[in-house]
Design an enzyme around this catalytic site. Sequence first.
Site, mmCIF file in Angstrom:
data_model
loop_
_atom_site.group_PDB
_atom_site.id
_atom_site.type_symbol
_atom_site.label_atom_id
_atom_site.label_comp_id
_atom_site.label_asym_id
_atom_site.label_seq_id
_atom_site.Cartn_x
_atom_site.Cartn_y
_atom_site.Cartn_z
ATOM 1 N N SER A 1 0.612 -0.869 -0.320
ATOM 2 C CA SER A 1 0.244 0.055 0.041
ATOM 3 C C SER A 1 0.955 0.963 0.317
ATOM 4 C CB SER A 1 -1.144 0.023 0.874
ATOM 5 O OG SER A 1 -0.028 0.663 2.395
ATOM 6 N N LYS A 2 0.526 2.350 -0.144
ATOM 7 C CA LYS A 2 1.020 3.363 -0.234
ATOM 8 C C LYS A 2 1.994 3.971 0.705
ATOM 9 C CE LYS A 2 -1.807 7.083 -2.219
ATOM 10 N NZ LYS A 2 -2.732 8.235 -2.757
ATOM 11 N N ARG A 3 1.951 3.121 1.976
ATOM 12 C CA ARG A 3 2.619 2.748 3.265
ATOM 13 C C ARG A 3 4.208 2.342 3.112
ATOM 14 N NH1 ARG A 3 2.325 -0.910 6.752
ATOM 15 N NH2 ARG A 3 0.595 -1.654 5.266
#
Length: 466
Positions: A239-241
């Site tokens: 994910s963007k994390r």
Amino acid sequence: MVVRTRFAPSPTGFLHVGGARTALFSWLYARHCGGQFVLRIEDTDRERSTQPAIDAILESMQWLKLNWDEGPFYQTKRFDRYQQVIDQLLAEGKAYKCYCSKERLEQMREEQMKQGIKPRYDGRCRDSHEEHSPDEPYVVRFKNPTEGAVAFDDMVKGHIEFANSELDDFIIQRSDGTPTYNFCVVVDDADMGITHVIRGDDHVNNTPRQINLYKALGVPVPVFCHVAMILGDDGTKLSKRHGAVSVMQYREDGYLPEALVNYLVRLGWAHGDQEIFSVPEMVEYFSLDAISKSASSFNTKKLDWLNAHYMKTLPAEEVAAELSWHLQRLDADLSKGPDPKLVVRCYAERTHTLKEMAQKALCYYQDFSEYDPAGVKKWMKEGSVQVLKEAYAILSAAPAWEAEPLDVALSDLAARLEIGMGKVGQPLRIALTGSAMSPGIGDTLVLCGRERALERISKAIKHFSV
Ligand code: GLU
């Protein structure tokens, strides 16, 4: 049989690396088999689909050089066709109108949950003969077989079987008239002659419903190939994390498409222990049965390593084309500086990404506003201005503005002044680029060009003569 694969993204956001890998596998399989690759935009969810997302998907595919033979087809342009198939299924008694209210469905769902059974439609309208007024809202449901099982041999996951009793009569058209994903995807894949459906394994559970629909329509069922997901470096869903996940973000961060494609092909596919693949090699070796069953983890270090490899080994003009994009984003006027190919030749070994290369090379296209204080402190000593003056005299008389003779002339100067080459080269680098870090001094002079180089040296002479 001509193999036909497709990539069918829903344009609800940018193209992320998971989608790009699915697209790449579909593309590679079509190319490997000498088949065709179709691009279809699944935009029936009008609220979540956006034009910028469509543009970003097309741009990403083009950047990755995943060319399609047909499309892009848009589902929103095929509503007449979907209606035609719905009417056909209704007429053949393979689908039915369901008038159950939201409240009834909700209540049924709650009761089923309470009893610990999987919520599913109970089939009330399936055989009902109740009369309904023409303006009463309804959805259209597919008559799923009630007995037996639906089975398929997934190219990655192996044999998969679902009992029909576990599947309910799913909605194929909503009360507002829009068709649903499970329905459109089947009509499209059938109409477009798709032979191999390669997609993420989040769609495994949809597959039995889709197969029943293929059978009801009397069309061939394609081969399915469900690819496991991509995890981040830490083992959780990517994910963007985890940093960049959008394909275009990788471009902005300075990666080459060749590096990203090579990186993606190895995420869940292997050919012995080979890591570096040219596109023709990938096309030659790619096979569905070498796709891994387990999820693969994203490893940014490996991507960086591949990027460095391609920056150094691809033909300079290919890297230069991508570098030019970065330079232009920094507002560089390419007509006011060196051929970007030369920048690539001088900087490929000294930088890790094209973004970094463009930042370092910007000084050859436009003026810089300050000298790096650390470089100045270290190298601009007493006598440096005198060295710059001597260098200016030599360079302004240089018969050829080429790296090698310029290097020789300056090392002759160092020898004559009885000082180390650093004491000539470093003040010159500061004068020419603003910093003491640049390629060989001859290359740096060539990158600047004669006129700009001499101008900058005399400017530095004035600046540091205080
Ligand atoms: N539009 C679907 C998605 O983006 C893909 C459907 C499919 O490949 O069958 O998840």
